[in-house]
Design a protein around this motif. Structure first.
Motif, PDB file in Angstrom:
ATOM      1  N   ALA A 254       0.840  -1.189   0.000  1.00  0.00           N
ATOM      2  CA  ALA A 254       0.000   0.000   0.000  1.00  0.00           C
ATOM      3  C   ALA A 254       0.882   1.248   0.000  1.00  0.00           C
ATOM      4  CB  ALA A 254      -0.924  -0.019   1.215  1.00  0.00           C
TER       5      ALA A 254
ATOM      6  N   THR B  28      -8.060  -9.335   3.960  1.00  0.00           N
ATOM      7  CA  THR B  28      -7.156  -8.191   3.865  1.00  0.00           C
ATOM      8  C   THR B  28      -7.589  -7.112   4.845  1.00  0.00           C
ATOM      9  OG1 THR B  28      -6.719  -8.649   1.525  1.00  0.00           O
ATOM     10  CG2 THR B  28      -6.167  -6.455   2.335  1.00  0.00           C
TER      11      THR B  28
ATOM     12  N   ARG C 100      -7.037  -3.215   6.036  1.00  0.00           N
ATOM     13  CA  ARG C 100      -6.534  -1.937   5.531  1.00  0.00           C
ATOM     14  C   ARG C 100      -6.731  -0.864   6.599  1.00  0.00           C
ATOM     15  NH1 ARG C 100      -5.580  -2.631   0.122  1.00  0.00           N
ATOM     16  NH2 ARG C 100      -6.715  -4.347  -0.866  1.00  0.00           N
TER      17      ARG C 100
ATOM     18  N   ASP D 289      -5.044   3.304   7.985  1.00  0.00           N
ATOM     19  CA  ASP D 289      -4.124   4.425   7.853  1.00  0.00           C
ATOM     20  C   ASP D 289      -3.360   4.573   9.165  1.00  0.00           C
ATOM     21  OD1 ASP D 289      -5.046   4.910   5.318  1.00  0.00           O
ATOM     22  OD2 ASP D 289      -6.333   6.602   5.878  1.00  0.00           O
TER      23      ASP D 289
ATOM     24  N   PRO E  89      -1.451   4.869   4.402  1.00  0.00           N
ATOM     25  CA  PRO E  89      -2.252   3.666   4.123  1.00  0.00           C
ATOM     26  C   PRO E  89      -1.391   2.405   4.128  1.00  0.00           C
ATOM     27  CG  PRO E  89      -2.714   5.414   2.531  1.00  0.00           C
ATOM     28  CD  PRO E  89      -1.488   5.822   3.278  1.00  0.00           C
ATOM     29  N   HIS E  90      -1.881   1.375   4.802  1.00  0.00           N
ATOM     30  CA  HIS E  90      -1.221   0.079   4.856  1.00  0.00           C
ATOM     31  C   HIS E  90      -2.232  -1.031   4.592  1.00  0.00           C
ATOM     32  CE1 HIS E  90       2.178   2.195   6.590  1.00  0.00           C
ATOM     33  NE2 HIS E  90       2.892   1.087   6.477  1.00  0.00           N
ATOM     34  N   ALA E  91      -1.731  -2.172   4.155  1.00  0.00           N
ATOM     35  CA  ALA E  91      -2.583  -3.342   3.918  1.00  0.00           C
ATOM     36  C   ALA E  91      -1.829  -4.593   4.337  1.00  0.00           C
ATOM     37  CB  ALA E  91      -2.972  -3.440   2.448  1.00  0.00           C
TER      38      ALA E  91
END
Length: 273
Positions: free
Chosen positions: A146, A200, A202, A204, A259-261
């Protein structure tokens, strides 16, 4: 132990405090979901593999679980012992754990499978130490990364960094797997688990630019080792690009919203298997 494993040991040597002050806060995000996925609650005998500074172990202890935690890096073990004083914490690492077959009701591994040279072999060892019918839950970073996760790598590339020969290029092709929901599910199936599922996550991650830079500046993880391996001129260029690129994520309060995933997988060891 593979060349990748040896490189990981060297990469993380002595990095407990630097990691705890930077990326550990990011990696703490999935902990409640991870423990839920493993069914961790009062009286559950849980093994936390790759405990780092003990975030998962402490959270499991707060739920009333009987916690054992291990990490390959002694500075992480020291921090984990402080964070989770009721847990039994020691130095140990995949792919060989010093526990009996079926010793635990649940095994969790938060962002650990990213750091082993033979993921399928590592999963087989986790399956060995969980009891028949017991649960495993784990997280890994999703690929492609991400935008927030890619920030430091973008700065390193833009700054003209050159990969030094001592840093691993990646897993052997026979050990690699797709870092997506189906790829991780299939890997769990191949390791002999049952009822494997993956989702998944997700989010921030909020951090100041100084905090986010402190990880690589201290040599934490692959990006940090890349940074410290460069000449002073290139390091300055990487920092300049980091400052420019991080402005894309800055809010009105000055904090970055990154943002990360990640992938969260769960499975069971089959009864009698």
């Amino acid at each position: 132990m593979t060349t990748f494993d040896r490189s990981e040991r060297l990469m993380w040597a002595g990095q407990g405090a630097a990691y705890a002050g930077s990326f550990a806060k990011l990696c703490a995000y999935p902990v409640p979901q991870l423990l839920d996925a493993a069914g961790v609650g009062p009286g559950v005998r849980m093994l936390d593999v790759g405990t780092g500074p003990g975030t998962v172990a402490a959270a499991a202890g707060a739920r009333g679980a009987t916690v054992t935690a291990v990490d390959a890096e002694p500075t992480m073990v020291e921090l984990a012992g402080q964070a989770a004083p009721t847990a039994h914490v020691s130095v140990a690492a995949l792919p060989e754990l010093p526990f009996a077959d079926g010793e635990f009701d649940a095994v969790v591994a938060n962002f650990v499978l990213n750091h082993v040279g033979r993921p399928k072999v590592a999963l087989a060892e986790l399956r060995r130490v969980v009891r028949p019918g017991g649960r495993i839950a784990l997280t890994i970073w999703a690929m492609p990364p991400a935008a927030g996760q890619a920030l430091i790598g973008r700065a390193i590339q833009a700054g003209g960094a050159v990969r030094p020969p001592h840093l691993p290029a990646g897993l052997d092709p026979d050990d690699e797997f797709p870092r997506d929901e189906s790829g991780l599910t299939e890997l769990l199936d191949a390791a002999g688990f049952r009822e494997a599922e993956c989702e998944t996550l997700r989010w921030d991650h909020r951090a100041s630019a100084d905090e986010w830079w402190s990880g690589p500046a201290s040599g934490v993880a692959f990006g940090g080792r890349m940074l410290l391996s460069q000449t002073p001129r290139i390091r300055a260029e990487i920092k300049r690009h980091f400052d420019l690129l991080s402005s894309e994520f800055a809010g009105e309060d000055g904090l970055l919203s990154l943002p990360h995933a990640a992938l969260l997988a769960r499975a069971r060891r089959g009864p009698g298997s």
